[in-house]
Design an enzyme around this catalytic site. Structure first.
Site, PDB file in Angstrom:
ATOM      1  N   GLN A 132     -53.626 -37.624  -1.635  1.00 53.13           N
ATOM      2  CA  GLN A 132     -54.585 -36.887  -2.202  1.00 53.13           C
ATOM      3  C   GLN A 132     -54.214 -35.302  -2.248  1.00 53.13           C
ATOM      4  O   GLN A 132     -54.313 -34.464  -2.964  1.00 53.13           O
ATOM      5  CB  GLN A 132     -55.887 -36.943  -1.641  1.00 53.13           C
ATOM      6  N   ARG A 154     -62.572 -29.848  -2.909  1.00 53.68           N
ATOM      7  CA  ARG A 154     -62.557 -30.732  -1.726  1.00 53.68           C
ATOM      8  C   ARG A 154     -63.465 -30.601  -0.772  1.00 53.68           C
ATOM      9  O   ARG A 154     -64.021 -31.466  -0.015  1.00 53.68           O
ATOM     10  CB  ARG A 154     -61.050 -30.653  -0.942  1.00 53.68           C
ATOM     11  N   ARG A 196     -51.443 -33.566  -3.942  1.00 56.38           N
ATOM     12  CA  ARG A 196     -51.479 -33.290  -5.373  1.00 56.38           C
ATOM     13  C   ARG A 196     -51.889 -31.766  -5.682  1.00 56.38           C
ATOM     14  O   ARG A 196     -51.935 -31.302  -6.736  1.00 56.38           O
ATOM     15  CB  ARG A 196     -52.909 -33.979  -6.109  1.00 56.38           C
ATOM     16  N   ASN A 235     -51.381 -20.632   0.122  1.00 54.77           N
ATOM     17  CA  ASN A 235     -51.635 -19.170   0.032  1.00 54.77           C
ATOM     18  C   ASN A 235     -53.210 -19.294  -0.133  1.00 54.77           C
ATOM     19  O   ASN A 235     -53.945 -20.015  -0.597  1.00 54.77           O
ATOM     20  CB  ASN A 235     -50.814 -18.575  -1.004  1.00 54.77           C
ATOM     21  N   ARG A 281     -42.182 -50.840   6.927  1.00 55.18           N
ATOM     22  CA  ARG A 281     -43.270 -49.990   6.300  1.00 55.18           C
ATOM     23  C   ARG A 281     -44.045 -50.199   5.201  1.00 55.18           C
ATOM     24  O   ARG A 281     -45.260 -50.019   5.069  1.00 55.18           O
ATOM     25  CB  ARG A 281     -43.088 -48.303   6.239  1.00 55.18           C
ATOM     26  N   GLN A 283     -42.378 -42.147   8.037  1.00 56.31           N
ATOM     27  CA  GLN A 283     -42.388 -43.665   8.382  1.00 56.31           C
ATOM     28  C   GLN A 283     -40.931 -44.317   8.581  1.00 56.31           C
ATOM     29  O   GLN A 283     -40.885 -45.463   9.051  1.00 56.31           O
ATOM     30  CB  GLN A 283     -43.330 -44.428   7.565  1.00 56.31           C
ATOM     31  N   ARG A 284     -40.039 -43.474   7.825  1.00 56.96           N
ATOM     32  CA  ARG A 284     -38.741 -44.091   7.941  1.00 56.96           C
ATOM     33  C   ARG A 284     -37.996 -43.640   9.573  1.00 56.96           C
ATOM     34  O   ARG A 284     -37.384 -44.789   9.807  1.00 56.96           O
ATOM     35  CB  ARG A 284     -37.790 -43.203   6.687  1.00 56.96           C
TER      36      ARG A 284
END
Length: 246
Positions: A81, A183, A84, A172, A156, A95-96
């Site tokens: 989310q 949000r 975006r 900014n 993963r 996760q790698r």
């Protein structure tokens, strides 16, 4: 590690952000040189000027100051989310390169409040499912070569959206205002809403003049959600004011 909770910290921000915004805006209307403008803004209270800029919707000067946050204890679902918001910079725990194999412990994860509200039995079922996913991850990791980058990148795939992630986020001031508008609203998903309110509280402490009207749309005007309005405008304004004066 198991269950984790969101944690937000303001790591860094542009020094004297209100002065920087005021100087940038004043430049648009003055033929004075930049040193003189900067000295003028440093020597006066610019809060009224900032308020006037906001009322005029002269927003480009607010792009000259930035705020950097450390965010942890949040889910990969939240990551999908927040990224975006494209006028922002993100550095995210990989996760790698970072293994989720914790020597017998379950990876960090978030439990949705709606599941917690179902009671202890539901929470235990959820925890067992997380533990099962950890087992699957460990098994695939070993079959693919052990605790290493090439194994992690494919193991993963069995981890859930609930898996914890950590990130550094820079926005900014103008984009932050937009972020808070969307949000902090009760219509936003609960996890990113909680993080947004923590971020808002952090910037209000260091730049109250810039963000004094920030929050969901109902803080500074009418609700923009139409028929889907929660009807809690007074509560939202009170919450924002509490943060502003804390």
């Amino acid at each position: 590690m198991s269950q984790v909770q969101p944690h937000v910290v303001l790591l860094q921000h542009t020094p004297d952000p209100d002065k920087v915004v005021a100087t940038a805006a004043r430049l648009c209307y003055s033929d004075a040189d930049i040193d003189a403008l900067s000295d003028e803004m440093q020597s006066k209270d610019v809060s009224k000027f900032i308020e006037r800029l906001l009322s005029m919707r002269h927003m480009s000067p607010f792009e000259h100051v930035s705020f950097t946050f450390g965010i942890e204890g949040v889910s990969r679902s939240l990551l999908a989310q927040i990224t975006r918001h494209r006028i922002a910079s993100f550095s995210v725990k990989s996760q790698r390169y970072v293994s989720a194999n914790r020597d017998g412990e379950t990876f960090g994860y978030i439990i949705p409040p709606a599941i917690e509200a179902l009671g202890d039995q539901a929470v235990e079922t959820y925890r067992a499912q997380m533990a099962q996913m950890q087992t699957w991850y460990n098994e695939w990791q070993q079959r693919l070569g052990g605790n290493c980058e090439s194994a992690n990148q494919d193991a993963r795939f069995v981890l859930p959206n609930a898996a914890e992630t950590k990130m550094i986020v820079t926005m900014n001031a103008r984009e932050l205002m937009h972020f808070f508008h969307l949000r902090c609203c009760t219509r936003a998903q609960w996890e990113i809403r909680a993080v947004a309110w923590e971020m808002l509280g952090a910037v209000l402490k260091v730049a109250p003049a810039l963000f004094r009207n920030s929050g969901p749309s109902c803080v500074s005007g009418a609700c923009t959600e139409g028929a889907k309005s929660c009807g809690k405008a007074a509560q939202m304004r009170a919450r924002q004011q509490q943060l502003l004066h804390s």
